[in-house]
Design a protein around this motif. Structure first.
Motif: not given
Ligand SMILES: [Zn+2]
Length: 404
Positions: A22-32, A34-42, A49-55
């Protein structure tokens, strides 16, 4: 016993490995989301909601005109109904209020309630219109020493012979009671044309005699150039003034029809530099209240330049520390002015200038979706900004009866 420890050990290991994941994914809730690449916008409609994860929110999001969160911050509040010292409103637009004895009396009552002692009518009046307004002002015992008009310059037909006529009209308007020039409007530079159809540049040499006359006559020139820089940019969701631009079509200056913001600023600065003996007051802090470094460089290099604070309170009040330092440094060069005459809006200016309050509402949502902070000016600076600087550059104003 051994079995129990083994099971507990296994679940602890499982728990730790899940936590690391979970830490790797960005902490609690980080698994939820959609992932984006570094430098991309949601994607549109989603937020990071977490680094490189959009909801996307579970409920349909409100439009920005409907979202009005109530702040839960509780801090001391000091609303200021009347200015601490009598003020000169250098940027008044009383317009219709100078039309009759009754309306000018109502203007006086409003100014009294705010402790504005004197209003400069920056309505570009000239000739007959100026004489009529002066007649109403002078007929009012209560207001005859409280409203002073600036004279307008007619920028139509600039060409041979124009300057002589313009200077003669200015001298007549001063004799009729005007105390300076202005407010030269934003049309000068943006849209005013010469008889040959070309745009009248702000630094056009054919205008030089009128600016030199202002120096000779010892009167200030109050000038509004361009508009906020966002008005010249694409109206997209990164534009800080999107709502205002979506509301008012006439505030959009697309590059195919208008000069750019910086082109206008360059012409304006050329004008200020070319006439060092003429006193210029840049309305709206020259539209650089959002870049006090730029305004600092201008004030340092142009000793004939003053600035007026009308309608840029949203920029002053969102940088209370930088603005405080700027006002202290240039305390001899800043003038109070309000622009649009709405008596209920002046107290926001008093509160920003006079208090150290945190995070309070501004009066106009479409200008600024953020809050304001007080810049806590000392009394000696308040006096300069409220009236002393205006008196200094406008010798035709009544110079007596002010607090020392
Ligand atoms: Zn104005």
């Amino acid at each position: 016993m051994r079995y129990v420890f083994a099971v507990a050990g296994l679940s602890l290991t499982l728990f730790l490995s899940r936590a690391a994941e979970a830490q790797q994914r960005g902490g609690r809730g980080g698994g939820r989301g959609t992932a984006i690449e570094a430098g991309e916008s949601c994607a549109a409609g989603q937020t990071e909601i977490r680094p490189r994860r959009c909801m996307a929110p579970e409920f349909p999001p409100p439009s920005i005109v409907d979202y009005r969160p109530h702040s839960t911050l509780i801090v001391p509040e000091h609303t200021v109904k009347r200015a601490k010292y009598p003020a000169i409103d250098f940027h008044g637009h009383p317009q219709g209020l100078l039309g009759s004895a009754e309306s000018i009396a109502s203007l006086g009552a409003s100014l009294d309630s705010l402790n504005v002692r004197l209003m400069i009518a920056a309505d570009n009046m000239s000739g007959e219109r100026l004489r009529q307004a002066m007649a109403v002002i002078k007929a009012s015992t209560a207001m005859k020493d409280r409203v002073f008009p600036l004279a307008g310059i007619n920028f139509r037909d600039v060409g041979p012979g124009w300057a002589e006529k313009a200077v003669a009209q200015l001298e007549a308007d001063l004799a009729a009671g005007a105390v300076g020039v202005g407010e030269i409007g934003k049309g000068f530079g943006l849209s005013t044309r010469k008889p040959d159809g070309s745009r009248l540049r702000i630094d056009d040499p054919e205008l030089d005699p009128i600016w030199e006359a202002c120096a000779r006559l010892d009167i200030p020139v109050f000038i509004h150039t361009a508009d906020p820089q966002e008005f010249f940019k694409p109206v997209d969701y990164t534009n800080e003034r999107w709502l205002e631009l979506a509301l008012f079509s006439e505030r959009r200056y697309p590059p195919d029809r208008f000069p750019s913001f910086d082109e206008l600023m360059t012409e304006r600065d050329n004008l200020f530099r070319k006439h060092p003996k003429t006193t210029f007051v840049a309305a709206h802090m020259g539209w650089h209240a959002n870049d006090l470094g730029r305004l600092t460089r201008m004030l340092e290099t142009m000793p004939n330049l003053y600035v007026e604070v009308g309608a840029v309170l949203y920029d002053i009040g969102r940088q209370p520390r930088a603005a405080h330092d700027f006002f202290l440094r240039f305390q001899d060069r800043i003038l109070f002015g309000k622009d649009s005459f709405q008596p209920e809006e002046y107290p926001y200016y008093w509160r920003v200038f006079e208090t150290a309050d945190d995070y309070f509402d501004y009066y106009r949502d479409y200008h600024a979706f953020w809050k304001l902070y007080g810049i806590d000016l000392p009394d000696s600076v308040l006096k300069k900004v409220y009236y002393q600087n205006a008196l200094k550059i406008t010798p035709r104003l009544p110079q007596t009866g002010w607090p020392r």
